[in-house]
Structure formats: structure tokens, C-alpha cells
Write an enzyme that holds these catalytic residues in place. Structure first.
Site: not given
Ligand code: NAD
Length: 304
Positions: A105, A179, A248
């Protein structure tokens, strides 16, 4: 997309893990990478896929790269590197014509800038953020909001199929804009539901009764239907969506409105509540319990 292409997947958190599981189950060959090396290795082992040694190694081996990272700034850094020219990052080693699909997102304004920079390197960008949370990522029923050039979107349809239902939103950045706006509507519904239940309870009503009656009336929304009773009223829900990630998204929604010069009334308030809640509760260990966190934040305000 060529038959048998390897898909690079970067970001194996709450969402990335089930999404890669779905892609792997559908027979795609994956190259995985996360900042957390242990997580990368263990997921690769579990799925029978490979872990990438570095961002450059991933870029060199893939025709399609998916990012599922915390925000657009991280996506840009992973693709273009600190210097912004691809050195030490994915874009530096991607072949011409490769496609990057940003399913995070991210901010749509940043996505359009990133798309122009990648286009100069002959790399195509599609934005494809998702809605539905961890549960629908596991089921492969995510709503996928896609922005970009129609021919590129068409070419990567097989990538979307195992993860959910793609809906074309418009040109590059349109998916990210919708989104953020969707999460604003969702957050406003949650805030209204939490406030209504708190007000009703203080007035002496039974919280579960309030929710049941709203659900049979015109105030019904996604939060009253699927979040309030099982998760907020029980106070026990961890849904895998961080409070900070929602905050965010809401700032991004406001950014979209601001970019058009539009004045907002409700969005300003919703953003303030989430920013405040993040500040007051963000340091607590259950920051992933975002629905109960908002209810708890309201409790702080009214002294409960
Ligand atoms: P999360 O924090 O669980 O996972 C993010 C991952 O990215 C982590 O494992 C982290 O180690 C990795 N990461 C961070 N910086 C990095 C880098 N420089 N290089 C490689 N890996 C890196 O987040 P999430 O809940 O999986 O969400 C991911 C995205 O999806 C976000 O943008 C969030 O807003 C969106 N989203 C989340 C949900 C939800 O329900 N969790 C739903 C829809 C959308």
C-alpha cells in the site's frame, strides 16, 4: 509473461507469506527475499523455492518482481537503491522489459514518480495493492486494485490469479489511490462503530445488542459486520494488520485529496485519531491489534 518465468517476491511479512504460499501452490517458480534472512530461508525451505542472495541477484534472475513492503519509500529503495540509480538494488540488474508489481500500500504520488524513473531504465511498473487482510491472502481471495498500462496488466494476469481477483483501477497509481481511499472509508466505519458502541454502553445499552441492531439497520458497515463482535467487543483480536500501517494508509488518502486541492472534513479527523492512537499506543506490544487499539484509544479519551 514467459512460460516458466521466475517471479521475485520481496517482503515476506504477514501478507507476503500467504501470498507466496498461494503462488507457489499454483506452480510458479519463486525467488524470495526479506530483510529477515532467517524468515527468507525458512519460507523458501517450506515452499520448496529458492532464497535470493541479494537484491541484485533477484533482479538478474527474474522477469517479474513483486514487492509487498511496508510503504512506497521502502519499495523505491529496494528497486533503485540509496543512490537512486539502481546500484546495489533490483532495477540495476533487471533485464529490459521486465515488470515490477508493487502490491504494497504505497503512496500513488510516489508511485507515479517511481514509474517514470523505471521507464527510463525500460522497466515497467504496475501498482496492485490488495484488500482483505491476512485471512483472504491465505484463501487467495484478495481484492487486487490494479493500475498501469493495459497491455502490461494483461501480460501479468497469471500472477494475480492465485492471489485473488484483480480489478483494473486505471493508469499507474490508480490502484494505490483507491487502496488508500478504501482504507479511509473502512477506518471511518470502524471509528464510527467504536464510538457508537461506547456511547451506547455509557447510556446503559448492551454492546452486543447495539451491534446486532445496527447490523439489521442502515448503519451497518464492514466493521459492524465482521469486526465489532468477534474482535473489538471480545478485546482479543490480533488480525495481523499493524496500527502504524493503517495510519500510513490514512495519511496517504489525505495526501490524495490534498494533491487535488480538495478540503476534507472527516478525513482530517480520522487521520488525527489514527496518528494520535499510533503515538499513544504504538509502543505497546500489541500494535498489531489495530481494531481493539482504536477502541482502547477512545477509552483513553473518555477516561475508561
Ligand atoms: P509486515 O510488516 O508484516 O511485513 C513487511 C515485510 O517487509 C517484513 O517481513 C519486513 O522484514 C520486510 N521488509 C521491510 N523492509 C525491507 C527491505 N528493505 N527489504 C526487504 N524486506 C523488507 O507488513 P504486512 O502486513 O505484510 O503488509 C505489507 C504491505 O501490505 C503494507 O504496505 C501494508 O500496508 C499492506 N497491507 C497489509 C494488510 C494486512 O492486513 N496486514 C492488508 C492489506 C495491505
Amino acid at each position: 509473461m514467459k512460460e516458466g518465468s521466475t517471479i521475485g517476491f520481496i517482503g515476506l511479512g504477514n501478507m507476503g507469506r500467504p501470498m507466496t504460499t498461494r503462488l507457489s501452490g499454483a506452480g510458479h517458480r519463486l525467488l524470495l527475499l526479506d530483510l529477515d534472512r532467517t524468515l527468507t530461508e525458512s519460507l523458501a525451505k517450506e515452499l520448496g523455492q529458492k532464497a535470493a542472495a541479494s537484491l541484485e541477484a533477484l533482479g538478474a534472475a527474474c522477469d517479474v518482481v513483486i514487492t509487498m513492503l511496508p510503504d512506497g519509500k521502502t519499495v523505491r529503495r529496494v528497486l533503485l537503491g540509496e543512490a537512486g540509480d539502481g546500484t546495489g538494488a533490483v532495477a540495476g540488474s533487471l533485464r529490459k522489459g521486465a515488470v515490477v508489481i508493487d502490491m504494497s500500500s504505497s503512496s500513488p504520488v510516489g508511485t507515479r514518480e517511481l514509474g517514470s524513473l523505471l521507464a527510463k531504465m525500460d522497466i515497467r511498473l504496475v501498482d496492485a495493492p490488495v484488500s482483505g487482510g491476512v485471512r483472504r491472502a491465505v484463501d487467495g481471495t484478495l481484492a487486487i486494485m490494479v493500475g498501469g498500462d493495459p497491455a502490461t496488466i494483461e501480460a501479468v494476469q497469471p500472477v494475480f490469479a492465485p492471489m485473488g481477483k484483480p480489478m483494473v483501477a486505471g493508469r499507474l497509481g490508480a490502484g494505490h489511490a483507491i487502496k488508500a481511499l478504501n482504507n479511509y472509508v473502512s477506518a471511518a466505519g470502524l471509528l464510527a462503530a467504536c464510538e457508537a458502541v461506547r456511547a451506547g454502553a455509557r447510556f446503559g445499552l448492551e454492546p452486543a445488542t447495539i451491534v446486532d441492531i445496527i447490523n439489521a439497520s442502515t448503519g451497518v458497515n464492514n466493521s459492524t459486520l465482521v469486526k465489532m463482535k468477534p474482535f473489538v467487543l471480545s478485546g482479543s483480536y490480533a488480525d495481523g494488520f499493524g496500527l502504524a500501517l493503517m495510519a500510513k494508509d490514512l495519511r496517504t488518502a489525505l495526501e490524495v485529496a490534498d494533491a487535488t486541492g480538495m478540503q476534507t472534513a472527516l478525513a482530517d479527523t480520522v487521520v488525527r485519531v489514527w496518528n494520535d492512537a499510533e503515538q499513544k499506543l504504538g509502543a505497546t506490544k500489541d500494535v498489531s491489534v489495530h481494531h481493539t487499539a482504536i477502541d482502547r484509544y477512545l477509552g483513553l479519551l473518555d477516561g475508561n
